[in-house]
Design an enzyme around this catalytic site. Structure first.
Site, PDB file in Angstrom:
ATOM      1  N   ALA A  83       0.820  -1.218   0.000  1.00 48.65           N
ATOM      2  CA  ALA A  83       0.000   0.000   0.000  1.00 48.65           C
ATOM      3  C   ALA A  83       0.849   1.261   0.000  1.00 48.65           C
ATOM      4  CB  ALA A  83      -0.929   0.004   1.199  1.00 48.65           C
ATOM      5  N   ASP A 107      19.275  38.842 -25.269  1.00 53.33           N
ATOM      6  CA  ASP A 107      19.893  39.710 -26.273  1.00 53.33           C
ATOM      7  C   ASP A 107      18.821  40.661 -26.772  1.00 53.33           C
ATOM      8  OD1 ASP A 107      22.241  38.362 -26.262  1.00 53.33           O
ATOM      9  OD2 ASP A 107      21.761  37.085 -27.968  1.00 53.33           O
TER      10      ASP A 107
END
Ligand code: ATP
Length: 929
Positions: free
Chosen positions: A299, A345
């Site tokens: 589980a 840039d």
């Protein structure tokens, strides 16, 4: 001229190209330096030599990838559980159903993992292929751009700085060519190449200075090269297996998942030990205790999680590529969401890179140039006397005429008309200058033919200028120089006014700088032009030292309009807590004007220049770096310092770059971004992501996708682990209520893989929440349980357990009073099983948003969630109501009333989460108030 098609090239002599002259090589490959080869010849050679591709080195074998799936610690534990469970069943003379089921699921998980991994590798390889380099070649006498794959021996290829060489070749002609061959020779220093050399046969690869090789990089200069070998015949092809490392990095998330797996496995082993120990002390049955522990161990492990994570990342890359961001390294998908600063840039990324000259300034004249785009149609107006415009002839002004000549000679671009449209091959800045010259009646093709280029000192972002030496028409040679106005002016001692050349006076220098500032502050990109004459050719070719004693001609200002979508992208960045920063080689006033226009900077902001930056210590820069939004006149090495300083200030930096020398900064940045259109191959190779459209807005879009991916991953981890915690508590609670373990491992696996797994996959494609770009970025070092996620999982796990335990108590009591012993257990346990599954369906629906109620969400935005919930519910009913499944999964028929009770209990989960959202909203509202 290229030869006829039929006469197919003789097989080139092996590995001896360096021993032939350029002409001999051309002869051998039946090619022509100016015409290249014909299309028919290309087709024939392609047929003969195949595509110019390296055969991919086989990565891990399929078997190895498959076996690797089972090295996952959680699957190892499940296999151990299968073994123990089989032993127990065989001891009890029972069919080892659980063991077989667990093994099949382990196997299935392995197959799924295998499929995902191979698909992800294929997808990444396909993405990489998309970024394969383009090559400029001469074919049929025309310069064209082709895909590197299409090169054939005999092609004449043109190289320039930044190019990654796509095939082996013999140099025909070169200008200051420097090539970095580290990929091949291991030598980091770039080597100077020379076309004229003819070498001994014994020359080693590193000494063959008249040849270039595939995979190496042009650092400087340019060259014309005859392709001699392609594909696997190249030197690189021979050692392809050595350099084609298949990248197989785990993303930070996958690493965290492995850690999580380790924690869960050790936790569950401790739990098993505890349950067995406590049970033994209470004199419990060892077999029963072991079964309970095995169930708990199964589980606790989220079996479906690794698969869901891989799928999510793969889907993320696909969504990003649709938005023009090509991911080269998988971790970038999730880490993009953490970006705090985007350094971009200017030219081409924030602006359109479509240059149009607007004005010229010389010592005496200020001219305005009209016209749009690259069509060479436009007029020169004299600004001082605009009434003169229509009849004004630019060739009446000698210095302007000379400046137009400089535009034509100092130029490597080509202006062409294709399908009625004027286009540029090469740098748009230079293209705009060709257009300008043509408007003034100065045609590039004609002049470049009349006065051929002899030498050049190429442009570089560090020098910010370029020079060429051409043969004068009437003897002697002329050197033209163009570049950043300040730096070009520094090389000048004279100025041309009319046809007179004077020594340049201080006030004239000052005037040039004022003109430059006037143009730049309008956001124009400004270039300065100068020239000088040489009676003899400079010895040893043209060098930087010859860029002195120049005669100043004038300035050209060109408009490169900002991309319209960037303004909005900048705004979105700010709202998302991301700071956009402009880093440009351009003038500070140009940079500032555009930055203000785009919202990156404000009027009073300081623009830090490369020169100032050079004088700063690291400590100084650390203090400034969080305040400066615009850097101007910087060189690539400054970019590296800026990234490092930002990173020292704990910023998570995305940085763009296009040149060869940007590569170190791109590597250093947390997300290195290369330009798809204008970027050099070297910068692309160093990047994590490539912008297919060179557009800043795409970075912002990719960042948003990164955030969505990360949010979705967190969402389904919460969903899956919350459920696991609920299951473990329920199983542990049963013995305390005096009940046997309600869930067998098979049912738990079913829940974890199917009823949790399918909705989790659907949650992985959840679209962006409306406020995804209105939150601050996520800390990349953040623990996976941070920001309340651990608490959420525990809380939801407990709520799920309480609901299920309440149902269990009721169902046990109800079935005990209504049914006989034999069927009782399976009946109430089936109700527990069903409630857990259905409660998770409610959880899946409600968890789509943290703050918005389900009724407020448009169900159509993620139909997968609804589809998965319906499908899972139907499958769950099949397990109960279809006999063979019932037998296999150990369930029992339950009545409609009992099913309705299960639905009633499980819907409480949904109600609880919706109530939580209301409480959160109320709390947020109160805090704001
Ligand atoms: P960004 O860094 O934002 O792309 P940029 O294009 O101006 O901006 P670089 O390409 O490094 O940056 O150019 C720096 C400077 O060099 C330019 O501002 C210009 O003055 C000059 N320059 C640019 N291209 C050329 C060229 N082809 N020839 C000569 N000088 C040039």
């Amino acid at each position: 001229m290229a030869l006829e098609t039929k006469d197919i090239t003789p097989a080139p002599p092996v590995a001896r190209w360096h021993t032939f002259t350029a002409d001999e090589s051309l002869e051998l490959l039946q090619s022509d330096p100016d015409q290249g080869i014909t299309s028919q010849e290309v087709a024939a050679r392609f047929e003969r030599y195949g595509a110019n591709e390296l055969v991919e080195k086989a990565g891990r074998s399929s078997l190895k990838i498959f076996i690797d799936q089972f090295t996952n610690i959680m699957l190892i534990m499940l296999m151990a559980v299968a073994v123990v469970s089989a032993v127990l069943d065989i001891r009890d003379n029972e069919f080892p159903k659980d063991a077989i089921a667990i093994s099949s699921i382990v196997l299935l998980n392995g197959i799924l993992g295998y499929m995902q991994e191979t698909n992800a590798e294929k997808a990444l390889a396909a993405l990489k292929r998309m970024s394969s380099p383009k090559v400029r070649v001469i074919r049929n006498g025309e310069v064209i751009e082709i895909n590197g794959k299409e090169l054939v021996p005999g092609d004449v290829m043109l190289l320039e700085a930044g190019v990654q060489i796509a095939a082996d070749g013999r140099l025909l002609d070169e200008q200051n060519l420097q090539v970095r061959e580290s990929a091949l020779t291991g030598e980091a220093e770039a080597v100077n190449k020379e076309a004229k050399l003819v070498l001994e046969e014994e020359a080693s690869l590193g000494d063959r200075l008249n040849c270039v090789y595939q995979g190496t990089e042009v650092v400087q200069g340019r060259a014309k090269v005859l392709v001699t070998k392609t594909g696997m015949q190249t030197e690189l092809g021979k050692i392809a297996a050595l350099i084609q490392d298949v990248e197989n990095e785990d993303t930070p998330l996958q690493q965290r998942m492995t850690q999580l797996g380790n924690v869960l496995v050790s936790g569950s082993l401790a739990l098993v030990a505890l349950v067995v120990l406590v049970g033994m002390l209470n004199k419990g049955n060892f077999g029963d205790l072991l079964k309970t522990s095995l169930s708990m161990a199964v589980a606790v492990v989220p079996e479906g999680l690794p698969a869901v994570v891989t799928v999510t990342l793969a889907l993320g890359t696909q969504r990003m590529v649709r938005r023009n961001a090509l991911i080269r390294r998988l971790p970038a998908v999730e880490t993009l969401g953490s970006v705090t600063t985007i350094c971009s840039d200017k030219t081409g990324t924030l602006t359109q890179n479509k240059m149009v000259v607007q004005g010229i300034r010389t010592g005496l004249h200020s001219l305005q140039v009209t016209g749009d785009g690259y069509a060479p149609i436009g007029k020169f107006n004299v600004l001082e006397n605009s009434s003169e415009d229509s009849n004004f002839a630019v060739n009446n002004i000698p210095e302007v005429q000379q400046l137009l000549m400089a535009c034509v000679f100092c130029n490597d671009a080509i202006l062409q008309q294709k399908n009625g449209e004027w286009i540029i091959i090469g740098d748009p800045t230079e293209g705009a200058l060709l257009v300008l010259a043509s408007k003034g009646g100065c045609e590039a093709a004609e002049w470049q033919h009349r006065m051929p280029r002899v030498f050049e000192v190429p442009f570089s972002s560090e020098r910010k200028r370029m020079s060429v030496l051409v043969q004068g028409e009437h003897g002697g040679n002329v050197m033209f120089c163009k570049g950043s106005p300040e730096l070009t002016l520094e090389c000048c001692t004279h100025i041309q006014i009319g046809d007179q050349i004077h020594e340049i006076a201080d006030h004239q220098r000052q005037n040039v700088l004022t003109q430059n500032n006037e143009l730049a502050s309008r956001g124009l990109r400004v270039l300065g032009f100068a020239y000088r004459t040489f009676s003899d050719l400079p010895e040893g070719g043209l060098t930087e030292n010859d860029e002195s004693n120049l005669i100043w001609l004038g300035l050209v200002g060109m408009l490169d309009a900002p991309r319209p979508e960037v303004r909005d992208a900048v705004k979105r960045c700010r709202e998302a807590g991301i700071r956009p920063v402009m880093i440009t080689g351009d003038h500070q006033l140009t940079a500032k004007a555009i930055a203000i226009d785009l919202g990156i900077a404000r009027e009073g902001d300081h623009v830090l220049t490369g020169r100032e930056l050079e004088r700063m210590t690291s400590e100084d820069l650390d203090r400034e770096v969080n305040l400066v939004n615009v850097y101007a006149r910087v060189s690539p090495e400054h970019k590296l310092r800026i990234v490092q300083a930002l990173q020292r200030q704990h910023q998570f930096v995305a940085m763009t770059g296009d040149g060869v020398n940007d590569a170190p900064a791109l590597k250093q940045a947390d997300i290195g971004i290369a330009m798809g259109i204008t970027g050099t191959d070297v910068s692309k190779e160093a990047s994590d992501m490539i912008l297919l459209d060179d557009n800043f807005a795409t970075i912002v879009a990719a960042t948003e996708e990164g955030r969505v991916v990360y949010t979705n991953i967190r969402r389904f981890i919460k969903y899956i682990l919350g459920s696991n915690i609920g299951e473990v508590i329920t199983i542990a609670a049963a013995p305390m209520l005096g009940l046997t373990v309600p869930l067998i491992p098979l049912q738990i696996l079913w829940m974890n893989l199917v009823t949790d797994g399918l909705p989790a996959l659907a949650l992985a494609v959840e679209p962006a929440e409306p406020n995804v770009m209105q939150r601050p970025p996520v800390d990349p070092r953040e623990n996976i349980f941070a920001r309340g996620m651990g608490a959420y999982m525990v809380r939801i796990g407990i709520v799920l357990a309480i609901i299920t335990i309440a149902l269990m108590a009721w169902a046990h009591g109800y079935t005990t009073t209504h049914f006989d012993e034999i069927y009782n257990k399976e009946r109430w346990a089936t109700m527990v099983f069903t409630t857990l599954c259905l409660a998770q369906m409610g959880h899946a629906i409600a968890i789509r948003s943290n703050t918005q109620l389900t009724i407020e969400l448009d169900p159509r935005t993620n139909l997968y969630v609804w589809g998965s919930v319906i499908m899972t519910t139907v499958l769950q009913l099949v397990l109960i109501y279809v006999e063979p499944f019932r037998n296999f999964f150990g369930t029992h028929l339950i009545s409609t009333t009992e099913l309705a009770v299960c639905v009633g209990f499980s819907s409480l989960m949904f109600v609880w989460i919706e109530l939580e959202k209301l409480v959160i909203r109320w709390w947020l509202w109160k805090r704001q108030a």
